[in-house]
Design a protein around this motif. Sequence first.
Motif, PDB file in Angstrom:
ATOM      1  N   ALA A  67       6.967  34.170  65.544  1.00  0.00           N
ATOM      2  CA  ALA A  67       7.325  33.824  64.162  1.00  0.00           C
ATOM      3  C   ALA A  67       8.478  34.714  63.731  1.00  0.00           C
ATOM      4  O   ALA A  67       8.461  35.924  63.962  1.00  0.00           O
ATOM      5  CB  ALA A  67       6.130  34.031  63.238  1.00  0.00           C
ATOM      6  N   VAL A  68       9.491  34.105  63.132  1.00  0.00           N
ATOM      7  CA  VAL A  68      10.667  34.832  62.645  1.00  0.00           C
ATOM      8  C   VAL A  68      10.815  34.611  61.137  1.00  0.00           C
ATOM      9  O   VAL A  68      10.065  33.846  60.537  1.00  0.00           O
ATOM     10  CB  VAL A  68      11.946  34.409  63.414  1.00  0.00           C
ATOM     11  CG1 VAL A  68      11.872  34.879  64.864  1.00  0.00           C
ATOM     12  CG2 VAL A  68      12.161  32.919  63.348  1.00  0.00           C
ATOM     13  N   GLN A  69      11.803  35.248  60.529  1.00  0.00           N
ATOM     14  CA  GLN A  69      11.937  35.266  59.071  1.00  0.00           C
ATOM     15  C   GLN A  69      12.464  33.975  58.450  1.00  0.00           C
ATOM     16  O   GLN A  69      12.084  33.632  57.340  1.00  0.00           O
ATOM     17  CB  GLN A  69      12.860  36.416  58.659  1.00  0.00           C
ATOM     18  CG  GLN A  69      12.289  37.783  58.968  1.00  0.00           C
ATOM     19  CD  GLN A  69      11.096  38.102  58.095  1.00  0.00           C
ATOM     20  OE1 GLN A  69      11.142  37.907  56.888  1.00  0.00           O
ATOM     21  NE2 GLN A  69      10.030  38.576  58.691  1.00  0.00           N
ATOM     22  N   THR A  70      13.367  33.281  59.146  1.00  0.00           N
ATOM     23  CA  THR A  70      14.012  32.120  58.531  1.00  0.00           C
ATOM     24  C   THR A  70      14.051  30.929  59.484  1.00  0.00           C
ATOM     25  O   THR A  70      13.934  31.093  60.706  1.00  0.00           O
ATOM     26  CB  THR A  70      15.474  32.439  58.125  1.00  0.00           C
ATOM     27  OG1 THR A  70      16.240  32.668  59.312  1.00  0.00           O
ATOM     28  CG2 THR A  70      15.551  33.636  57.202  1.00  0.00           C
ATOM     29  N   LYS A  71      14.264  29.760  58.916  1.00  0.00           N
ATOM     30  CA  LYS A  71      14.424  28.540  59.709  1.00  0.00           C
ATOM     31  C   LYS A  71      15.650  28.656  60.612  1.00  0.00           C
ATOM     32  O   LYS A  71      15.622  28.271  61.782  1.00  0.00           O
ATOM     33  CB  LYS A  71      14.552  27.331  58.786  1.00  0.00           C
ATOM     34  CG  LYS A  71      14.768  26.013  59.501  1.00  0.00           C
ATOM     35  CD  LYS A  71      15.015  24.900  58.489  1.00  0.00           C
ATOM     36  CE  LYS A  71      15.214  23.552  59.124  1.00  0.00           C
ATOM     37  NZ  LYS A  71      16.215  23.469  60.164  1.00  0.00           N
ATOM     38  N   GLU A  72      16.743  29.210  60.068  1.00  0.00           N
ATOM     39  CA  GLU A  72      17.978  29.357  60.834  1.00  0.00           C
ATOM     40  C   GLU A  72      17.771  30.259  62.045  1.00  0.00           C
ATOM     41  O   GLU A  72      18.269  29.978  63.136  1.00  0.00           O
ATOM     42  CB  GLU A  72      19.102  29.917  59.951  1.00  0.00           C
ATOM     43  CG  GLU A  72      19.569  28.965  58.870  1.00  0.00           C
ATOM     44  CD  GLU A  72      18.611  28.858  57.668  1.00  0.00           C
ATOM     45  OE1 GLU A  72      17.773  29.775  57.453  1.00  0.00           O
ATOM     46  OE2 GLU A  72      18.699  27.852  56.949  1.00  0.00           O
ATOM     47  N   GLU A  73      17.033  31.346  61.857  1.00  0.00           N
ATOM     48  CA  GLU A  73      16.761  32.264  62.957  1.00  0.00           C
ATOM     49  C   GLU A  73      15.903  31.586  64.026  1.00  0.00           C
ATOM     50  O   GLU A  73      16.169  31.712  65.225  1.00  0.00           O
ATOM     51  CB  GLU A  73      16.069  33.531  62.429  1.00  0.00           C
ATOM     52  CG  GLU A  73      15.896  34.600  63.483  1.00  0.00           C
ATOM     53  CD  GLU A  73      15.226  35.851  62.935  1.00  0.00           C
ATOM     54  OE1 GLU A  73      15.126  36.820  63.704  1.00  0.00           O
ATOM     55  OE2 GLU A  73      14.792  35.875  61.767  1.00  0.00           O
ATOM     56  N   ARG A  74      14.882  30.860  63.578  1.00  0.00           N
ATOM     57  CA  ARG A  74      14.035  30.127  64.530  1.00  0.00           C
ATOM     58  C   ARG A  74      14.867  29.124  65.324  1.00  0.00           C
ATOM     59  O   ARG A  74      14.781  29.060  66.549  1.00  0.00           O
ATOM     60  CB  ARG A  74      12.917  29.395  63.798  1.00  0.00           C
ATOM     61  CG  ARG A  74      12.000  28.633  64.757  1.00  0.00           C
ATOM     62  CD  ARG A  74      11.313  27.443  64.173  1.00  0.00           C
ATOM     63  NE  ARG A  74      12.220  26.529  63.515  1.00  0.00           N
ATOM     64  CZ  ARG A  74      11.831  25.720  62.537  1.00  0.00           C
ATOM     65  NH1 ARG A  74      10.596  25.721  62.102  1.00  0.00           N
ATOM     66  NH2 ARG A  74      12.696  24.894  61.987  1.00  0.00           N
ATOM     67  N   ASP A  75      15.696  28.354  64.619  1.00  0.00           N
ATOM     68  CA  ASP A  75      16.526  27.352  65.293  1.00  0.00           C
ATOM     69  C   ASP A  75      17.508  28.007  66.261  1.00  0.00           C
ATOM     70  O   ASP A  75      17.763  27.485  67.346  1.00  0.00           O
ATOM     71  CB  ASP A  75      17.263  26.497  64.266  1.00  0.00           C
ATOM     72  CG  ASP A  75      16.309  25.641  63.438  1.00  0.00           C
ATOM     73  OD1 ASP A  75      15.121  25.506  63.807  1.00  0.00           O
ATOM     74  OD2 ASP A  75      16.753  25.101  62.398  1.00  0.00           O
ATOM     75  N   GLN A  76      18.043  29.166  65.876  1.00  0.00           N
ATOM     76  CA  GLN A  76      18.961  29.891  66.760  1.00  0.00           C
ATOM     77  C   GLN A  76      18.238  30.327  68.040  1.00  0.00           C
ATOM     78  O   GLN A  76      18.780  30.178  69.137  1.00  0.00           O
ATOM     79  CB  GLN A  76      19.541  31.109  66.039  1.00  0.00           C
ATOM     80  CG  GLN A  76      20.543  31.868  66.874  1.00  0.00           C
ATOM     81  CD  GLN A  76      21.093  33.094  66.151  1.00  0.00           C
ATOM     82  OE1 GLN A  76      20.421  33.687  65.292  1.00  0.00           O
ATOM     83  NE2 GLN A  76      22.302  33.488  66.506  1.00  0.00           N
ATOM     84  N   TRP A  77      17.008  30.829  67.908  1.00  0.00           N
ATOM     85  CA  TRP A  77      16.245  31.221  69.090  1.00  0.00           C
ATOM     86  C   TRP A  77      15.996  30.018  70.000  1.00  0.00           C
ATOM     87  O   TRP A  77      16.175  30.108  71.212  1.00  0.00           O
ATOM     88  CB  TRP A  77      14.907  31.867  68.685  1.00  0.00           C
ATOM     89  CG  TRP A  77      15.011  33.341  68.512  1.00  0.00           C
ATOM     90  CD1 TRP A  77      15.003  34.028  67.328  1.00  0.00           C
ATOM     91  CD2 TRP A  77      15.168  34.321  69.532  1.00  0.00           C
ATOM     92  NE1 TRP A  77      15.142  35.368  67.564  1.00  0.00           N
ATOM     93  CE2 TRP A  77      15.236  35.578  68.911  1.00  0.00           C
ATOM     94  CE3 TRP A  77      15.243  34.259  70.926  1.00  0.00           C
ATOM     95  CZ2 TRP A  77      15.384  36.766  69.633  1.00  0.00           C
ATOM     96  CZ3 TRP A  77      15.400  35.442  71.640  1.00  0.00           C
ATOM     97  CH2 TRP A  77      15.459  36.670  70.999  1.00  0.00           C
ATOM     98  N   VAL A  78      15.602  28.907  69.420  1.00  0.00           N
ATOM     99  CA  VAL A  78      15.297  27.715  70.225  1.00  0.00           C
ATOM    100  C   VAL A  78      16.550  27.225  70.955  1.00  0.00           C
ATOM    101  O   VAL A  78      16.512  26.932  72.154  1.00  0.00           O
ATOM    102  CB  VAL A  78      14.660  26.605  69.348  1.00  0.00           C
ATOM    103  CG1 VAL A  78      14.583  25.290  70.093  1.00  0.00           C
ATOM    104  CG2 VAL A  78      13.271  27.049  68.884  1.00  0.00           C
ATOM    105  N   VAL A  79      17.672  27.169  70.265  1.00  0.00           N
ATOM    106  CA  VAL A  79      18.931  26.712  70.887  1.00  0.00           C
ATOM    107  C   VAL A  79      19.341  27.663  72.013  1.00  0.00           C
ATOM    108  O   VAL A  79      19.675  27.236  73.121  1.00  0.00           O
ATOM    109  CB  VAL A  79      20.050  26.580  69.825  1.00  0.00           C
ATOM    110  CG1 VAL A  79      21.414  26.445  70.477  1.00  0.00           C
ATOM    111  CG2 VAL A  79      19.773  25.388  68.922  1.00  0.00           C
ATOM    112  N   LYS A  80      19.321  28.973  71.752  1.00  0.00           N
ATOM    113  CA  LYS A  80      19.726  29.957  72.762  1.00  0.00           C
ATOM    114  C   LYS A  80      18.776  29.957  73.957  1.00  0.00           C
ATOM    115  O   LYS A  80      19.226  30.055  75.106  1.00  0.00           O
ATOM    116  CB  LYS A  80      19.795  31.363  72.161  1.00  0.00           C
ATOM    117  CG  LYS A  80      20.843  31.538  71.104  1.00  0.00           C
ATOM    118  CD  LYS A  80      22.226  31.621  71.689  1.00  0.00           C
ATOM    119  CE  LYS A  80      23.216  31.997  70.591  1.00  0.00           C
ATOM    120  NZ  LYS A  80      24.558  32.148  71.078  1.00  0.00           N
ATOM    121  N   LEU A  81      17.485  29.839  73.702  1.00  0.00           N
ATOM    122  CA  LEU A  81      16.520  29.790  74.809  1.00  0.00           C
ATOM    123  C   LEU A  81      16.758  28.569  75.694  1.00  0.00           C
ATOM    124  O   LEU A  81      16.742  28.666  76.925  1.00  0.00           O
ATOM    125  CB  LEU A  81      15.085  29.785  74.275  1.00  0.00           C
ATOM    126  CG  LEU A  81      14.566  31.137  73.783  1.00  0.00           C
ATOM    127  CD1 LEU A  81      13.355  30.934  72.870  1.00  0.00           C
ATOM    128  CD2 LEU A  81      14.211  32.031  74.964  1.00  0.00           C
TER     129      LEU A  81
END
Length: 182
Positions: free
Chosen positions: A114-128
Amino acid sequence: MAGVLSRDEATTLETPELKISDGHSTLQSWALKRRIRYAGLLPCFPPVWNNRYLVLRGKFLFRFAEDGENEVKGSPIPVDVVNIEIVDEAFDDDGEILPYCFKLSSIRKTYFFAVQTKEERDQWVVKLKKEKEGAIKQSLGHAAVESWERQSNDVGRKLYDQSVNREKADTDLTSSGGVVLY
């Protein structure tokens, strides 16, 4: 069993050092990681969320207890073999909703973050997903591997293999009537 270390051997191997301060990491940030105690077999022990500093580097996602630490916490997660999904929501230890979560799952384990923001979550998913694609291309010989990445992959593979050997030793011990206590 050939190639499998005993529990004592697996836990006393030297832990290789990972240098993450050289600027080559794809992504790094704090996240909550869900840990399920006792494999979820006892409902009186609900999941616990621990703060972890995540570093995506090469073929592995490394977790640390502190930012700037070189000692990896737990087994590195090989991104080339995980399914990566957005999770709508999860609940923390107090029953509060954690809205920005993602899940990494393999045959071996499932991890929730779990991360702080939707943008951060989406960034992790894209980078992964991008790193997974790159790792698969490298393993097939269709992409070059930089020297820093090779070093990170070697450290990740060694730590991952140690973890697998520890689990095999535990399984061998429990199947022969022994008990494993942590």
